[in-house]
Motif scaffolding. Sequence first.
Motif, PDB file in Angstrom:
ATOM      1  N   ARG A 255       0.837  -1.209   0.000  1.00 37.80           N
ATOM      2  CA  ARG A 255       0.000   0.000   0.000  1.00 37.80           C
ATOM      3  C   ARG A 255       0.872   1.259   0.000  1.00 37.80           C
ATOM      4  O   ARG A 255       0.545   2.251  -0.661  1.00 37.80           O
ATOM      5  CB  ARG A 255      -0.926  -0.022   1.213  1.00 37.80           C
ATOM      6  N   SER A 256       1.982   1.226   0.731  1.00 39.88           N
ATOM      7  CA  SER A 256       2.881   2.379   0.762  1.00 39.88           C
ATOM      8  C   SER A 256       3.603   2.565  -0.568  1.00 39.88           C
ATOM      9  O   SER A 256       4.180   3.626  -0.815  1.00 39.88           O
ATOM     10  CB  SER A 256       3.905   2.220   1.884  1.00 39.88           C
ATOM     11  N   ASP A 258       1.980   2.587  -3.365  1.00 42.86           N
ATOM     12  CA  ASP A 258       0.950   3.141  -4.253  1.00 42.86           C
ATOM     13  C   ASP A 258       0.264   2.092  -5.120  1.00 42.86           C
ATOM     14  O   ASP A 258      -0.214   2.402  -6.220  1.00 42.86           O
ATOM     15  CB  ASP A 258       1.529   4.241  -5.164  1.00 42.86           C
ATOM     16  N   PHE A 376       6.837   1.929  10.506  1.00 44.72           N
ATOM     17  CA  PHE A 376       5.865   2.654   9.666  1.00 44.72           C
ATOM     18  C   PHE A 376       5.175   3.762  10.458  1.00 44.72           C
ATOM     19  O   PHE A 376       4.971   4.869   9.941  1.00 44.72           O
ATOM     20  CB  PHE A 376       4.826   1.680   9.117  1.00 44.72           C
ATOM     21  N   GLY A 380       6.460   6.576   8.507  1.00 41.74           N
ATOM     22  CA  GLY A 380       5.511   6.607   7.406  1.00 41.74           C
ATOM     23  C   GLY A 380       5.870   5.674   6.263  1.00 41.74           C
ATOM     24  O   GLY A 380       5.154   5.622   5.258  1.00 41.74           O
ATOM     25  N   THR A 381       6.965   4.946   6.381  1.00 43.64           N
ATOM     26  CA  THR A 381       7.370   3.959   5.382  1.00 43.64           C
ATOM     27  C   THR A 381       8.004   2.767   6.106  1.00 43.64           C
ATOM     28  O   THR A 381       8.270   2.822   7.312  1.00 43.64           O
ATOM     29  CB  THR A 381       8.397   4.516   4.378  1.00 43.64           C
TER      30      THR A 381
END
Length: 414
Positions: A255-256, A258, A376, A380-381
Amino acid sequence: MHGSTRTSEIRGEFAQGWRIVAAATLGVGLGLSPLPVYTLGMLAPQLAADFGWSIAQVMGVLSITTLAVVLSAPLTGMLTGRFGARRVALCSLVLFGCGVLSLASSSGSILHFYLTWAFIALGGAGTLPITWTRLVNDHFQRNKGLALGLAMMGSGLFGIAAKPYVGWLIAQWGWRGAFIGLGLLPLVLALPIAFMWFRNPAPQPGDAPAADLPTGGMTMAQAVRDWRFWLLAVALVPISFALGGAVPNMEGILRSGDLSSGTIASLTPLIGLSAIIGRLVGGWLLDRFWAPAIGAILLSLPGLSYWTLFGGPIDPQAAALSIFLIGFALGIEYDFIAFIVARYFGMKHYGTIYGWLYIPFAIGAGFAAPVFGYDFDVHGTYALSLSCSAVALLVCAAALLLLGPYRRFEQQHP
């Protein structure tokens, strides 16, 4: 002539031992090792909605089961050596199945939920590969790797069927019905098959003779004084961490990158399918080539694939290849450990030695998913977790080449 002899050897061992393999496949697939990993992701939102728990609290079950396995794995190995793999497996299937059934009565106390899972892990430790691989290793000599691969294939089969099965149970009867449906699997399917087939078979008329069953090997005290034991123990922590952290977080990783929900749904089942292929192909290779070299190559490949998963938008084809390599490595990991213990430490105290080596494996895999999730949440990743895992796989897989040639142990008769 050589090919004919090889075929005869395969038929001879499998003619007498296929029931052991079938029982082990079912026992591994419906046991403690795959069940929480493949089902908690679907059950967590249901439990969170009903009880107000966070997803992180539900996923904390993986850490609870890891700690319980760390405590129980050596004991399981010793019990297997003393009372036999069959007795331990049968008792553990009953405790494990009943424990999962009891989760249907969860009342909203997270402490009670954790304690129940601790009981499930302690009671179900005998459903781990420590037990099932004992009789497989005992019976199969010429085709040990292939037989272990077939036995360990159960977790991959469960991985393919788990999400559709749990989704159907939730749709029909909610999460409580899902726990009942999961708890019945080891009791209704694995237990009767293990009762009938999980035993050393008596040779039948017309069967080709199986290999003599070796009983020689190291004691636990001798094993811990051997540098190979500690090389494996140290290498297994980062290897299992790197492989075990990516799988429960795969949806988030994709999902991260895209990818759409539909693409993610079509890609994630590749993990179970490639794990099955990895077990069969890896087992076949272990029988024919030097195991440390096979392990070094196949366990390092996901390290290369991780670099494609954290560099921004992910190409679906590259993601599919990466997932396949991760699942393939997961497929050979369990087989490799069981094979290595038998070849380098012998069968005299196989269960105890495997039980202790299972601890670093469990620690790495058990704490990986929360660490990946924390990475995450903070950044954020998953880039930091994936890059560290890539380096760990490449370095630790290469370290396996230091193990040297197989050992030979004298046959010991009672």
